[in-house]
Write a protein that holds these residues in place. Sequence first.
Motif, PDB file in Angstrom:
ATOM      1  N   LYS A  81       0.631  -1.353   0.259  1.00  0.00           N
ATOM      2  CA  LYS A  81       0.046   0.066  -0.129  1.00  0.00           C
ATOM      3  C   LYS A  81       0.347   1.289  -0.101  1.00  0.00           C
ATOM      4  O   LYS A  81       0.624   2.299  -0.294  1.00  0.00           O
ATOM      5  CB  LYS A  81      -1.025  -0.183   1.514  1.00  0.00           C
ATOM      6  N   TYR A 112      -8.208   1.699   4.687  1.00  0.00           N
ATOM      7  CA  TYR A 112      -7.495   1.013   3.026  1.00  0.00           C
ATOM      8  C   TYR A 112      -7.616  -0.691   3.250  1.00  0.00           C
ATOM      9  O   TYR A 112      -7.602  -0.848   4.739  1.00  0.00           O
ATOM     10  CB  TYR A 112      -6.411   1.622   4.015  1.00  0.00           C
ATOM     11  N   ASP A 167      -6.284  -3.995   0.343  1.00  0.00           N
ATOM     12  CA  ASP A 167      -5.915  -4.279  -0.867  1.00  0.00           C
ATOM     13  C   ASP A 167      -6.840  -4.601  -1.526  1.00  0.00           C
ATOM     14  O   ASP A 167      -6.925  -4.311  -2.770  1.00  0.00           O
ATOM     15  CB  ASP A 167      -4.744  -5.101  -0.560  1.00  0.00           C
TER      16      ASP A 167
END
Length: 306
Positions: free
Chosen positions: A8, A35, A37
Amino acid sequence: MSRYDGDKSAIMEMWKLCYPDVSDAFTALWFDRVYRDEQMLVAKVDGRVVSALQIVPYGMSYFGECLPAAYVCGVCTRPDERGKGRMTRLMRRATAVMRERGFALATLIPGEEWLFGYYRRLGYAVAFDCSVEMHRLHDAGDCRIVTAGSFTDDGLFLCYDRIQRARPCAILHGADDLENVRLDCRTDGGDCWVTDGADGQPAGIAFAGATDDGTIFIKEIVCDDDSLRDAMIQALMRHYRATAARVRVPPATTGSAPFGMACVLDVGRMCDIRPPAGAVTPGDASCTQILLQYDRRLGYMNLMLD
């Protein structure tokens, strides 16, 4: 174009290029708590990420049912790769992915005025307005407000959830999401505030903070009744030593402003829940506005992180 399974840090590096005005505190909050992935779509050139977006799952109340809704955010392209159609292709790929994942509709909030036209060309339509009320300081009686604890506390979340689900057509926030919003308010010098009812349980919740012009901005306030809401607004002004407050509220049918956009992905599912008055054409912008009853400003979208 692919789903992302990498480091990330590449996305964080691109964020710094694309969002130079975003605070380090917000960036840290986003990448620590929002966040994932598996929610990322990226475009790469020679192994380097050049465009990216994130698909965050939400629920949406829809006339008594709860539909899976996607929130498209973190949309960015490296400055040296813009103007090549990379984001347009990535957005179209995102629409296909969201359909594969079973979302009934996709939503987003354009960051700038010109982006409304851009997203409109990709099949989105204005579906969520907002209105802003102005309040002046006056004597509205006594109202005790305290900073809210974590939304992992059942009483606090249940108060907000009960009120948000009463809306006929609204993006719904879970406890973790509301906690992210509370923490974001604190990075900006504001906070989440709560007042109790007669039974000692939360009866009003507000996300508020001071502004540079001496007023306060309340980005959301939910209360059990209007008198408590007004008293809470007055208490917040007194706390921040402000003489006026701007309060974001659900849209009025007149005088509201475009805020969020949507694209219906599963027309049949929504029609089964709430058959429209007339025929709708999948893929047409009017279809989204008809199904979300934009003419009545029933759709509500607020407290989204981006």
